[in-house]
Write a protein that holds these residues in place. Structure first.
Motif, PDB file in Angstrom:
ATOM      1  N   GLY A 109      58.653  65.655  34.099  1.00  0.00           N
ATOM      2  CA  GLY A 109      59.627  64.401  33.489  1.00  0.00           C
ATOM      3  C   GLY A 109      60.717  64.469  32.652  1.00  0.00           C
ATOM      4  N   ILE A 110      61.381  63.464  32.388  1.00  0.00           N
ATOM      5  CA  ILE A 110      62.509  63.569  31.356  1.00  0.00           C
ATOM      6  C   ILE A 110      62.201  62.428  30.331  1.00  0.00           C
ATOM      7  CG2 ILE A 110      64.955  63.002  31.559  1.00  0.00           C
ATOM      8  CD1 ILE A 110      65.220  64.165  34.229  1.00  0.00           C
ATOM      9  N   ARG A 111      62.840  62.871  29.173  1.00  0.00           N
ATOM     10  CA  ARG A 111      63.005  62.050  28.058  1.00  0.00           C
ATOM     11  C   ARG A 111      64.233  61.909  27.656  1.00  0.00           C
ATOM     12  NH1 ARG A 111      61.387  62.758  22.358  1.00  0.00           N
ATOM     13  NH2 ARG A 111      61.296  64.972  23.036  1.00  0.00           N
ATOM     14  N   MET A 112      64.877  60.915  27.357  1.00  0.00           N
ATOM     15  CA  MET A 112      66.296  60.637  26.837  1.00  0.00           C
ATOM     16  C   MET A 112      66.213  59.803  25.542  1.00  0.00           C
ATOM     17  SD  MET A 112      68.922  60.029  30.252  1.00  0.00           S
ATOM     18  CE  MET A 112      68.427  58.556  30.611  1.00  0.00           C
ATOM     19  N   THR A 113      67.312  60.067  24.878  1.00  0.00           N
ATOM     20  CA  THR A 113      67.280  58.969  23.534  1.00  0.00           C
ATOM     21  C   THR A 113      68.831  58.539  23.648  1.00  0.00           C
ATOM     22  OG1 THR A 113      68.034  60.719  22.164  1.00  0.00           O
ATOM     23  CG2 THR A 113      65.562  60.416  22.199  1.00  0.00           C
ATOM     24  N   GLY A 114      68.823  57.215  22.951  1.00  0.00           N
ATOM     25  CA  GLY A 114      70.059  56.780  22.976  1.00  0.00           C
ATOM     26  C   GLY A 114      70.125  55.236  22.320  1.00  0.00           C
ATOM     27  N   GLU A 115      71.253  54.680  22.238  1.00  0.00           N
ATOM     28  CA  GLU A 115      71.209  53.066  21.888  1.00  0.00           C
ATOM     29  C   GLU A 115      71.923  52.462  22.841  1.00  0.00           C
ATOM     30  OE1 GLU A 115      72.925  53.018  18.143  1.00  0.00           O
ATOM     31  OE2 GLU A 115      71.450  54.388  17.036  1.00  0.00           O
ATOM     32  N   PHE A 116      71.593  51.141  23.036  1.00  0.00           N
ATOM     33  CA  PHE A 116      72.680  50.152  23.595  1.00  0.00           C
ATOM     34  C   PHE A 116      73.572  49.589  22.727  1.00  0.00           C
ATOM     35  CE2 PHE A 116      68.703  49.955  26.077  1.00  0.00           C
ATOM     36  CZ  PHE A 116      69.214  50.155  27.246  1.00  0.00           C
ATOM     37  N   ARG A 117      75.002  49.576  22.837  1.00  0.00           N
ATOM     38  CA  ARG A 117      75.816  48.934  22.132  1.00  0.00           C
ATOM     39  C   ARG A 117      76.225  47.570  22.225  1.00  0.00           C
ATOM     40  NH1 ARG A 117      79.551  54.367  21.903  1.00  0.00           N
ATOM     41  NH2 ARG A 117      80.999  52.844  21.025  1.00  0.00           N
ATOM     42  N   ARG A 118      77.288  47.144  21.549  1.00  0.00           N
ATOM     43  CA  ARG A 118      77.631  45.709  21.671  1.00  0.00           C
ATOM     44  C   ARG A 118      78.146  45.504  22.960  1.00  0.00           C
ATOM     45  NH1 ARG A 118      79.392  41.320  18.303  1.00  0.00           N
ATOM     46  NH2 ARG A 118      79.713  39.934  19.698  1.00  0.00           N
ATOM     47  N   PHE A 119      78.839  46.634  23.528  1.00  0.00           N
ATOM     48  CA  PHE A 119      78.852  46.134  25.151  1.00  0.00           C
ATOM     49  C   PHE A 119      78.030  45.593  26.019  1.00  0.00           C
ATOM     50  CE2 PHE A 119      80.322  48.163  29.164  1.00  0.00           C
ATOM     51  CZ  PHE A 119      81.373  47.221  29.603  1.00  0.00           C
ATOM     52  N   HIS A 120      76.803  46.079  25.615  1.00  0.00           N
ATOM     53  CA  HIS A 120      75.623  45.906  26.290  1.00  0.00           C
ATOM     54  C   HIS A 120      74.769  44.512  25.954  1.00  0.00           C
ATOM     55  CE1 HIS A 120      76.150  50.379  26.358  1.00  0.00           C
ATOM     56  NE2 HIS A 120      76.448  50.065  27.551  1.00  0.00           N
ATOM     57  N   LEU A 121      75.557  43.751  25.264  1.00  0.00           N
ATOM     58  CA  LEU A 121      74.873  42.560  24.713  1.00  0.00           C
ATOM     59  C   LEU A 121      74.567  41.429  26.062  1.00  0.00           C
ATOM     60  CD1 LEU A 121      74.156  40.627  22.318  1.00  0.00           C
ATOM     61  CD2 LEU A 121      76.448  39.753  22.504  1.00  0.00           C
ATOM     62  N   GLY A 122      73.323  40.994  25.870  1.00  0.00           N
ATOM     63  CA  GLY A 122      72.904  40.001  26.809  1.00  0.00           C
ATOM     64  C   GLY A 122      73.119  38.687  26.250  1.00  0.00           C
ATOM     65  N   GLY A 123      72.229  38.243  25.148  1.00  0.00           N
ATOM     66  CA  GLY A 123      72.140  37.104  24.407  1.00  0.00           C
ATOM     67  C   GLY A 123      71.303  37.198  23.493  1.00  0.00           C
ATOM     68  N   ASN A 124      71.715  36.692  22.090  1.00  0.00           N
ATOM     69  CA  ASN A 124      70.910  36.545  20.995  1.00  0.00           C
ATOM     70  C   ASN A 124      70.419  37.997  20.390  1.00  0.00           C
ATOM     71  OD1 ASN A 124      69.737  34.883  19.049  1.00  0.00           O
ATOM     72  ND2 ASN A 124      67.881  34.345  20.032  1.00  0.00           N
ATOM     73  N   GLY A 125      71.619  38.742  20.469  1.00  0.00           N
ATOM     74  CA  GLY A 125      71.274  40.113  19.931  1.00  0.00           C
ATOM     75  C   GLY A 125      70.465  41.264  20.738  1.00  0.00           C
ATOM     76  N   ALA A 126      70.062  40.716  22.024  1.00  0.00           N
ATOM     77  CA  ALA A 126      69.453  41.623  22.966  1.00  0.00           C
ATOM     78  C   ALA A 126      69.996  42.227  23.902  1.00  0.00           C
ATOM     79  CB  ALA A 126      68.263  40.837  23.442  1.00  0.00           C
TER      80      ALA A 126
END
Ligand SMILES: CC(C)(COP(=O)(O)OP(=O)(O)OC[C@H]1O[C@@H](n2cnc3c(N)ncnc32)[C@H](O)[C@@H]1OP(=O)(O)O)[C@@H](O)C(=O)NCCC(=O)NCCSC(=O)Cc1ccccc1
Length: 214
Positions: A109-126
Motif C-alpha cells: 500500500g501507500i501512505r501520503m501526507t499533506g495539507e489542503f490549502r485555501r484553494f481547496h475550501l468548500g465552506g465554513n473552513g472545511a
C-alpha cells in the motif's frame, strides 16, 4: 524525510500488455520548476481569497497577461512538460493534483501526507467535498502501480465523509489492495488527522484495461 519506496512488485513491462494508456516517465527538472509550481499554488490560494480594490485586480490582470504571453509559446502535448511527472515534487508538480507527498509506497500500500490549502475550501473552513475523491483517485492509481497490478482505470470510487476535513492542517492518507477478483482490484483507503481520527474513507474498484481499451 526521504520516502520509503519498495518497487519490487512493479511490472515495468506492463505498458506493452494493454491499450492506449500512455507510459509516464519521470521528468528531469531544473531548480526553478518546483518553486514555480509552489508560487502558482500560492497564486491559486490568493485568487480565491483576496478582497482587493478593483485597481489591484486590474494590475494583477496585466501581470497575469504578461505571464501568459511568456508561457504560451511553450504549450506542449500531454507527457512532454514536467507537470505531473516531477515525482519528487508535491502532487508530482501538477497544479491539478493535491500538493501531497508519498511517505511510503510498496506492494502493501501507500501512505501520503499533506495539507489542503485555501484553494481547496468548500465552506465554513472545511475542504470542498470534491477534492477528497481527487486525492483518493490519484492514490488508487499509485496503489495499483506499486502492487504490480495491470494497468487499470477507476470504475467506481465510493467516499464516506466521516468528519469535517480541515484546511492547513497536516493529514495522512493511506490505502491498500483489499482483494482481487480477475480483472478487478478492490482498494480501500482512509484520510486521517494527526490524532488518528478518520475524516473520510473510501472503497474503489480498479478494472484492468483490455488490450484495446484507452
Ligand atoms: C475499463 C472500464 C473501467 C470497465 O469497462 P469494461 O472493460 O467494459 O468492463 P466490464 O463491463 O467488462 O466489467 C469488468 C468487470 O468489472 C465490473 N464493473 C465494471 N464497472 C463497474 C462498476 N462501476 N461497478 C461495479 N462493477 C463494475 C463488471 O461488473 C465486471 O465484473 P465481472 O467480471 O462480471 O465480475 C470502463 O468502464 C472505463 O473505461 N470507464 C472509465 C474509467 C475512467 O475514466 N476512470 C477515471 C479515470 S482513470 C483513473 O482515474 C485511474 C488513475 C488515476 C491516476 C493515475 C492513473 C490512473
Amino acid at each position: 524525510m526521504k520516502p520509503v519506496i519498495d518497487r519490487s512488485a512493479v511490472d515495468e513491462s506492463r505498458y506493452e500488455k494493454h491499450g492506449g494508456f500512455p507510459k509516464v516517465s519521470r521528468a528531469a527538472i531544473g531548480r526553478n520548476f518546483g518553486p514555480f509550481v509552489e508560487a502558482m499554488r500560492t497564486l491559486q490560494d490568493l485568487a480565491v481569497s483576496v478582497d482587493a480594490p478593483d485597481e489591484i485586480y486590474g494590475d494583477a490582470l496585466a501581470q497575469a497577461e504578461q505571464l501568459i504571453a511568456m508561457l504560451e509559446p511553450y504549450r506542449a502535448p500531454e507527457l512532454q512538460g514536467p507537470a505531473g511527472r516531477a515525482v519528487e515534487l508535491p502532487g508530482r508538480g501538477s497544479l491539478l493534483l493535491l500538493p501531497w507527498r508519498v511517505i511510503e509506497a510498496g506492494p502493501d500500500g501507500i501512505r501520503m501526507t499533506g495539507e489542503f490549502r485555501r484553494f481547496h475550501l468548500g465552506g465554513n473552513g472545511a475542504a470542498h467535498g470534491g477534492v477528497l475523491p481527487l486525492l483518493f483517485d490519484d492514490l488508487l492509481g499509485m496503489i495499483v502501480h506499486y502492487a504490480g497490478r495491470p494497468i487499470s482505470r477507476t470504475a467506481y470510487l465510493h467516499v464516506n465523509y466521516r468528519k469535517i476535513t480541515p484546511l492547513e492542517t497536516p493529514l495522512t492518507v493511506r490505502g491498500r489492495v483489499d482483494r482481487i477478483e480477475g480483472r478487478k482490484t478492490f482498494i480501500t483507503a482512509e484520510l486521517l488527522d494527526e490524532q488518528g481520527n478518520v475524516l473520510a474513507d473510501c472503497e474503489g474498484l480498479m478494472v484492468q484495461l483490455l488490450p484495446w481499451q484507452p
